[in-house]
Design an enzyme around this catalytic site. Structure first.
Site, PDB file in Angstrom:
ATOM      1  N   ASP A  78      47.483  37.729  43.903  1.00  0.00           N
ATOM      2  CA  ASP A  78      46.751  38.972  44.147  1.00  0.00           C
ATOM      3  C   ASP A  78      47.425  39.841  45.206  1.00  0.00           C
ATOM      4  O   ASP A  78      47.408  41.074  45.117  1.00  0.00           O
ATOM      5  CB  ASP A  78      45.315  38.659  44.571  1.00  0.00           C
ATOM      6  CG  ASP A  78      44.440  38.314  43.375  1.00  0.00           C
ATOM      7  OD1 ASP A  78      45.004  37.976  42.322  1.00  0.00           O
ATOM      8  OD2 ASP A  78      43.205  38.388  43.506  1.00  0.00           O
ATOM      9  N   ASP A 120      43.377  32.804  44.028  1.00  0.00           N
ATOM     10  CA  ASP A 120      42.151  33.541  43.752  1.00  0.00           C
ATOM     11  C   ASP A 120      41.474  33.284  42.412  1.00  0.00           C
ATOM     12  O   ASP A 120      40.319  32.907  42.354  1.00  0.00           O
ATOM     13  CB  ASP A 120      42.419  35.035  43.901  1.00  0.00           C
ATOM     14  CG  ASP A 120      42.866  35.401  45.304  1.00  0.00           C
ATOM     15  OD1 ASP A 120      43.620  34.626  45.880  1.00  0.00           O
ATOM     16  OD2 ASP A 120      42.475  36.450  45.808  1.00  0.00           O
ATOM     17  N   CYS A 191      46.730  32.172  51.418  1.00  0.00           N
ATOM     18  CA  CYS A 191      46.709  32.980  52.647  1.00  0.00           C
ATOM     19  C   CYS A 191      45.656  32.469  53.632  1.00  0.00           C
ATOM     20  O   CYS A 191      44.539  32.121  53.254  1.00  0.00           O
ATOM     21  CB  CYS A 191      46.473  34.440  52.297  1.00  0.00           C
ATOM     22  SG  CYS A 191      47.784  35.118  51.258  1.00  0.00           S
ATOM     23  N   SER A 468      39.396  42.386  48.024  1.00  0.00           N
ATOM     24  CA  SER A 468      40.062  41.147  48.410  1.00  0.00           C
ATOM     25  C   SER A 468      39.184  40.394  49.396  1.00  0.00           C
ATOM     26  O   SER A 468      38.383  40.993  50.119  1.00  0.00           O
ATOM     27  CB  SER A 468      41.408  41.464  49.061  1.00  0.00           C
ATOM     28  OG  SER A 468      41.906  40.348  49.766  1.00  0.00           O
TER      29      SER A 468
END
Length: 555
Positions: A78, A120, A191, A468
């Site tokens: 993403d 994600d 992340c 996000s």
């Protein structure tokens, strides 16, 4: 065994011959055959190490007398796909991942499955597949990235996105941005903040589909590889006991996951994905349940982007299990729910304790009395929308201002970057929903730019698209019905006054119902932005965000 369908009897001699072409011996063929769905690729940092984790899973399976067979799925990063055409394909990839695993697992009837995943849409796609195929399964994630260091503080990918706006506002030099770019993402793994990837890895554990530690053990640590080996061993125990995903992902398990979600303020995308996961499990789930649980659940942790802590801090503080133990003191955890450990949630958390009360607060001293996510309704979102309440300054819990209307993320981003958004404005981005996008892309670039320009306490943003997990600030997403489906957001006009009240969980445009009806009667949907390929088919069948953006099945 389920795999007998492809290996037992005289008539399966050709099948066995093909298996022997793979190098399998009679002994291996006769053992339980365990499929491993591996989402490794060389595009996503969270996936670059998954092949090594799969080796550990295979070792665990072999230790307990099984034969592992690996296959692969796709995956979209993403962060790399953000703010360009590629992001339209991110959410739709979730359905392809689930479909592809269903195909592989039915065409080749494995006895059980291990899902090796990260990031994600891949995690929820695999959970959806597990529930759809419904054979003994364990999910193991690649784990979170380590935090980066910049100018004496911890940083992550959201720091870089926000820094773009900071540079454009003249508050950071390009040289400093380059230094930050070099250090923010400094290891393999998803992340480092409580963004969507880590949110879903943690919720996998809270649902009972991942072993303790699945959500928080950092990717580079040896304990992550031991966890993978244990997952391989544990799937054999699940097979022996015939415990299947739908035995684990019950309504009680979903409620546990929502309570965890609210206690840490996970990504708003978790709501979208939990709705889709529940759909595959045959569980009737709606936004009202998220609202009710959020109202009762205290916010116990503030992880990036809402706070300074990261996943490695949560892991050292006791992880998902410690959060669940603390939340259970409020009676919000269903302890009888089964998990892939072969034990109940209550048994798993019995001897767990919080190891750092700065990272995980007690229910007596929470960050907030209500959960990190909030559901809002109003004449602008009759079917609901979502906001990450824990990432919003209390100064913006109430906001009233003029609408600045944009029919795409690109148009809004251009205006924000050029400094055309002023204090008090409400940025409206529409035609970015599941149908309108199509694909309901995340919009971290405009939200990060608003924060980077110092407008996070004076400008609100709302959209029928999504954000996000790295987004913070007064940003409302998933507005339903979406504009392309004729929702009221389609007829908001430049300068209309929009009233946001998080306390009352309302989002309204200050025009009468009769005026909304009049405008909708005159409204005509725009032509689809994409009129070919997968996204055209996706747009024709996808449901709205409040239903999880799942694909409709023709009657």
């Amino acid at each position: 065994m389920r795999s007998d369908l492809m290996k037992k009897g005289v008539e399966r001699a050709p099948h066995r011959s093909l298996m022997k072409a793979l190098g399998l011996t009679d002994e291996e063929i006769n053992q339980p055959i365990i499929g491993i769905a591996n989402s490794f690729n060389e595009v996503i940092p969270g996936h670059m190490h998954l092949n090594n984790l799969v080796k550990a899973v295979k070792e665990g399976i072999r230790i307990k007398g099984g034969t592992p067979i690996e296959f692969n799925t796709i995956g979209v990063c993403d962060g790399i796909a953000m703010n360009h055409l590629g992001m339209l394909y991110s959410l739709p990839s979730r359905e392809l991942i689930a479909d592809s695993i269903e195909i592989m697992s039915v065409a080749h009837p494995f006895d059980a499955l291990v899902f090796v995943t990260n990031c994600d849409k891949i995690v929820p796609g695999m959970l959806m597949a597990a529930l759809r195929v419904n054979i003994p399964s364990v999910v193991v994630s690649g784990g979170p990235m380590l935090t980066g260091k910049f100018q004496g503080g911890d940083v992550d990918v959201s720091s870089v996105f926000e820094a773009v706006g900071t540079v454009q506002a003249g508050k950071m030099t390009r040289k400093e941005l380059k230094e930050l770019e070099e250090t923010a993402c400094n290891s393999c793994g998803s992340c480092a903040g409580m963004f969507t990837a880590n949110s879903m890895n943690c919720l996998t554990e809270a649902l009972g589909m991942g072993l303790p530690g699945n959500g928080t053990i950092p990717a580079p640590m040896s304990s992550r590889y031991r966890l993978a080996k244990q997952a391989g061993m544990q799937v054999m125990a699940m097979l022996k006991k015939n415990i299947k995903p739908r035995d684990i992902v019950t309504m009680d398990a979903v409620k546990n996951a929502i309570a965890f979600d609210m206690a840490v303020g996970c990504s708003t995308n978790t709501i979208l994905h939990l709705l889709a996961i529940a759909h595959e499990a045959g569980i009737n789930l709606d936004l009202d349940l998220f609202h009710k649980i959020s109202e009762k659940t205290p916010l116990l942790s503030k992880l990036s982007p809402a706070g300074k802590d990261h996943l490695e801090d949560l892991d050292a503080a006791g992880g998902v299990q410690a959060i669940m133990k603390e939340v259970s003191k409020k009676g919000l955890i269903k302890k009888s729910a089964m998990t892939v450990t072969g034990k109940t949630v209550g048994e798993n958390i019995k001897n767990v304790s919080v190891l750092n009360k700065e990272v995980i607060r007690s229910c007596r001293d929470p960050y907030a009395k209500k959960g990190g996510l909030a559901i809002l309704w109003g004449n602008l979102a009759p079917d609901g929308c979502v906001i990450k309440r824990s990432g919003v300054s209390e100064k913006m819990y109430k906001h009233r201002g003029p609408a600045r209307v944009f029919n795409s993320e690109g148009a809004a981003s251009k205006a924000i970057f050029k400094g055309k958004i002023k204090k008090g404005d409400v940025v409206v981005i529409r035609y970015e929903g599941p149908k309108g996008g199509p694909g309901m892309r995340e919009m971290l670039s405009p939200t990060a730019a608003i924060m980077g320009q110092g407008l996070g306490e004076s400008v609100a943003l709302l959209t029928d698209g999504r954000f996000s997990g790295a987004t913070r600030g007064p940003c409302l997403g998933h507005i339903s019905p979406e504009a392309m489906a004729g929702g009221p957001i389609a007829v908001v006009r430049e300068g209309d006054i929009i009233n946001l009240d998080i306390h009352k969980q309302r989002i309204d445009v200050e025009i009468t119902d009769s005026e909304i009806k009049k405008r909708l009667k005159e409204w005509k949907p725009p032509k689809p932005k994409i009129n070919h390929g997968y996204l055209l088919r996706y747009a024709e069948h996808v449901t709205s965000a409040n239903a999880g953006a799942v694909l409709k099945v023709s009657p």
